[in-house]
Motif scaffolding. Sequence first.
Motif, PDB file in Angstrom:
ATOM      1  N   LEU A   1      -9.444  -7.747  -0.031  1.00 37.41           N
ATOM      2  CA  LEU A   1      -8.946  -6.704  -0.298  1.00 37.41           C
ATOM      3  C   LEU A   1      -9.484  -6.444  -1.266  1.00 37.41           C
ATOM      4  CD1 LEU A   1      -9.567  -3.838   1.352  1.00 37.41           C
ATOM      5  CD2 LEU A   1      -6.494  -4.057   1.461  1.00 37.41           C
ATOM      6  N   LYS A   2      -8.255  -6.030  -2.203  1.00 40.49           N
ATOM      7  CA  LYS A   2      -8.352  -6.276  -3.921  1.00 40.49           C
ATOM      8  C   LYS A   2      -8.406  -7.285  -4.387  1.00 40.49           C
ATOM      9  CE  LYS A   2      -5.056  -2.624  -3.447  1.00 40.49           C
ATOM     10  NZ  LYS A   2      -3.684  -1.614  -3.580  1.00 40.49           N
ATOM     11  N   THR A   3      -9.099  -7.705  -5.166  1.00 42.39           N
ATOM     12  CA  THR A   3      -9.399  -8.845  -6.276  1.00 42.39           C
ATOM     13  C   THR A   3      -9.008  -8.551  -7.722  1.00 42.39           C
ATOM     14  OG1 THR A   3     -12.081  -8.046  -6.835  1.00 42.39           O
ATOM     15  CG2 THR A   3     -11.717  -9.528  -5.023  1.00 42.39           C
ATOM     16  N   LYS A   4      -9.472  -9.599  -8.391  1.00 47.70           N
ATOM     17  CA  LYS A   4      -9.078  -9.180  -9.892  1.00 47.70           C
ATOM     18  C   LYS A   4     -10.031  -8.693 -10.561  1.00 47.70           C
ATOM     19  CE  LYS A   4      -4.878 -12.886 -10.571  1.00 47.70           C
ATOM     20  NZ  LYS A   4      -4.587 -13.576 -11.014  1.00 47.70           N
ATOM     21  N   LYS A   5      -9.267  -7.424 -11.062  1.00 48.98           N
ATOM     22  CA  LYS A   5     -10.633  -7.490 -12.334  1.00 48.98           C
ATOM     23  C   LYS A   5     -10.615  -7.575 -13.802  1.00 48.98           C
ATOM     24  CE  LYS A   5     -10.050  -2.639 -10.393  1.00 48.98           C
ATOM     25  NZ  LYS A   5      -9.660  -1.208 -10.057  1.00 48.98           N
ATOM     26  N   TYR A   6     -11.863  -7.556 -14.434  1.00 48.33           N
ATOM     27  CA  TYR A   6     -12.097  -7.989 -15.259  1.00 48.33           C
ATOM     28  C   TYR A   6     -12.205  -9.496 -16.304  1.00 48.33           C
ATOM     29  CZ  TYR A   6     -10.662  -2.818 -15.645  1.00 48.33           C
ATOM     30  OH  TYR A   6     -10.345  -1.952 -15.017  1.00 48.33           O
ATOM     31  N   LYS A   7     -12.413 -10.704 -15.286  1.00 48.60           N
ATOM     32  CA  LYS A   7     -12.369 -11.447 -15.438  1.00 48.60           C
ATOM     33  C   LYS A   7     -12.981 -12.213 -16.089  1.00 48.60           C
ATOM     34  CE  LYS A   7     -11.504 -16.115 -12.886  1.00 48.60           C
ATOM     35  NZ  LYS A   7     -11.144 -16.171 -11.405  1.00 48.60           N
TER      36      LYS A   7
ATOM     37  N   HIS B   1      -7.466  -0.753  13.556  1.00 44.08           N
ATOM     38  CA  HIS B   1      -8.003   0.294  13.641  1.00 44.08           C
ATOM     39  C   HIS B   1      -7.556   1.250  13.169  1.00 44.08           C
ATOM     40  CE1 HIS B   1      -8.529   4.131  15.630  1.00 44.08           C
ATOM     41  NE2 HIS B   1      -7.758   4.400  16.310  1.00 44.08           N
ATOM     42  N   LYS B   2      -5.856   0.780  12.842  1.00 42.84           N
ATOM     43  CA  LYS B   2      -5.109   1.830  12.444  1.00 42.84           C
ATOM     44  C   LYS B   2      -5.107   1.621  11.015  1.00 42.84           C
ATOM     45  CE  LYS B   2       0.131   1.727  11.572  1.00 42.84           C
ATOM     46  NZ  LYS B   2       1.468   0.367  11.568  1.00 42.84           N
ATOM     47  N   TYR B   3      -5.608   0.670  10.296  1.00 44.69           N
ATOM     48  CA  TYR B   3      -6.127   0.122   9.000  1.00 44.69           C
ATOM     49  C   TYR B   3      -7.235   0.977   8.038  1.00 44.69           C
ATOM     50  CZ  TYR B   3      -0.853  -1.017   8.318  1.00 44.69           C
ATOM     51  OH  TYR B   3       0.660  -1.093   8.316  1.00 44.69           O
ATOM     52  N   ARG B   4      -7.945   0.941   9.367  1.00 43.40           N
ATOM     53  CA  ARG B   4      -9.523   1.412   9.237  1.00 43.40           C
ATOM     54  C   ARG B   4      -9.401   1.819   7.432  1.00 43.40           C
ATOM     55  NH1 ARG B   4      -7.603   4.922  12.655  1.00 43.40           N
ATOM     56  NH2 ARG B   4      -8.908   6.975  12.760  1.00 43.40           N
ATOM     57  N   ASN B   5      -8.896   3.044   7.451  1.00 40.44           N
ATOM     58  CA  ASN B   5      -9.211   4.082   6.255  1.00 40.44           C
ATOM     59  C   ASN B   5      -9.533   3.242   5.432  1.00 40.44           C
ATOM     60  OD1 ASN B   5     -10.001   6.047   7.525  1.00 40.44           O
ATOM     61  ND2 ASN B   5      -7.882   6.951   7.934  1.00 40.44           N
ATOM     62  N   LYS B   6      -8.273   2.491   5.211  1.00 42.48           N
ATOM     63  CA  LYS B   6      -7.934   1.294   3.906  1.00 42.48           C
ATOM     64  C   LYS B   6      -9.168   0.457   4.543  1.00 42.48           C
ATOM     65  CE  LYS B   6      -4.454  -1.660   1.893  1.00 42.48           C
ATOM     66  NZ  LYS B   6      -3.247  -1.655   1.701  1.00 42.48           N
ATOM     67  N   TRP B   7      -8.873  -0.280   4.677  1.00 43.30           N
ATOM     68  CA  TRP B   7     -10.328  -1.621   4.879  1.00 43.30           C
ATOM     69  C   TRP B   7     -11.090  -1.458   4.867  1.00 43.30           C
ATOM     70  CZ3 TRP B   7     -12.632  -4.711   8.233  1.00 43.30           C
ATOM     71  CH2 TRP B   7     -12.632  -4.003   9.709  1.00 43.30           C
ATOM     72  N   PHE B   8     -11.704  -0.019   5.808  1.00 41.03           N
ATOM     73  CA  PHE B   8     -13.254  -0.175   6.004  1.00 41.03           C
ATOM     74  C   PHE B   8     -13.801   1.109   5.658  1.00 41.03           C
ATOM     75  CE2 PHE B   8     -16.532   0.980   9.158  1.00 41.03           C
ATOM     76  CZ  PHE B   8     -17.800   0.028   8.830  1.00 41.03           C
TER      77      PHE B   8
ATOM     78  N   VAL C   1      -5.364 -11.240   9.524  1.00 39.56           N
ATOM     79  CA  VAL C   1      -5.972  -9.995   9.164  1.00 39.56           C
ATOM     80  C   VAL C   1      -4.692  -9.322   9.112  1.00 39.56           C
ATOM     81  CG1 VAL C   1      -6.168  -7.812  10.282  1.00 39.56           C
ATOM     82  CG2 VAL C   1      -6.957  -9.972  10.927  1.00 39.56           C
ATOM     83  N   ARG C   2      -3.089  -9.450   9.559  1.00 41.44           N
ATOM     84  CA  ARG C   2      -2.383  -8.624   8.721  1.00 41.44           C
ATOM     85  C   ARG C   2      -1.971  -8.558   7.468  1.00 41.44           C
ATOM     86  NH1 ARG C   2       3.515  -7.741  11.150  1.00 41.44           N
ATOM     87  NH2 ARG C   2       4.076  -6.630   9.396  1.00 41.44           N
ATOM     88  N   SER C   3      -1.841 -10.220   6.516  1.00 43.94           N
ATOM     89  CA  SER C   3      -2.243 -10.778   5.856  1.00 43.94           C
ATOM     90  C   SER C   3      -2.682  -9.903   4.640  1.00 43.94           C
ATOM     91  CB  SER C   3      -1.606 -11.943   5.548  1.00 43.94           C
ATOM     92  OG  SER C   3      -3.339 -13.348   5.689  1.00 43.94           O
ATOM     93  N   ALA C   4      -3.930  -9.866   5.423  1.00 46.02           N
ATOM     94  CA  ALA C   4      -5.642  -9.671   4.662  1.00 46.02           C
ATOM     95  C   ALA C   4      -5.650  -8.237   4.310  1.00 46.02           C
ATOM     96  CB  ALA C   4      -7.269  -9.921   5.342  1.00 46.02           C
TER      97      ALA C   4
END
Length: 360
Positions: A234-240, A163-170, A99-102
């Motif tokens: 969470l972040k993917t490569k764009k415009y592939k 819960h701590k990173y809920r703003n970022k991932w959720f 979860v931390r790495s993701a």
Amino acid sequence: MFKLICTLYTEFNMGMNQQLLFFFSAIGAFNGLLVGLYFVFFIKPKNLSNKLLGALFLALSVRVGKSVFLYFYDTIADVYIQFGLFACWLIGPLLFYYVRSAVTPKSTLVKEATLLILLLSIIGIAINVLFSWSAYHNLWNYFIKVIYLQWLGFVVITGWILHKYRNKWFINSKNKPFRLWLASIYFGNLIICLAFNTGNYTSYIVGALSFSFVFYALILLLTFHKRRDELLFLKTKKYKSNQLNAKDAKELGTQLEDILKKERLFLDANLSLDQVAKLLNVHRGKISQALNEYLHTNFNDFVNAYRIQEAKAMVHNKRDYTFEAIAMDCGFNSKSTFYAAFKKHTGMTPSKFRDQVLKA
């Protein structure tokens, strides 16, 4: 005779039920091993997140497999029992670091995760070598309690991380598939952990059945989702699929600037990326790429920049206009949107800007 038939029928049903129970319990563990190996060795990209997810599937599968065989064949060798409990010892840490790495990928996390999992592995191996299941059965009752408490502890800590990173991932993330995947992984592990921790009050096989259910739910999600990268990261490569080189991106960026200035398209409150793409006869993904890589902005900010320039000119030239009238004439849908964009692009409110104009 009738009584004999009823007895045979009952025994046959019980046998069939046991076989079905064994099948549904064991199939999840077996397939979990295959998926775990795939994530560890074959899936691309071969990053920390995928390896930890694969290791998590492997640890859960081994732990569940031990439970299944011990439930149906209570004469299995001690080494299999101990190996299953050793795997259980690693489930919590693997979930935590996955979860931390993701959610917060960092280069330093590789070293941290490797050191802790290696330390826990050494402790687990030492206990398994020094204390056999049959010779120290009473002692293993305490070891099992420690293992389950450690697992539950890591599940709780992982929940706190989410819960701590809920703003970022959720909340703020637009990647809905990732949110669904990560939530499924976490709550699936929570269900399995609680099932094993409460096995004494329900049934020992409940944990294995819970894993099979959660595992196949995850596999269905992974199989039928069209874009795997969006699901796992969470972040993917764009415009592939719509790559632009630097020269093409710059040229397209210039065309965008020209068409907005000459045609004054920004005055249209309903202007969309698709409309501009149609006018330029290019894929919308290429326009997004050009804006990001050449002009370092996004479509909304790009268009709003022209609207704010128009609004500033109107404040100078039409001082009797209300801000609401200026907003509508410049292409904004509402006064609040206008105020937010104005402050973002000028660093001040429209009122403060007008005051400066009047003083000049």
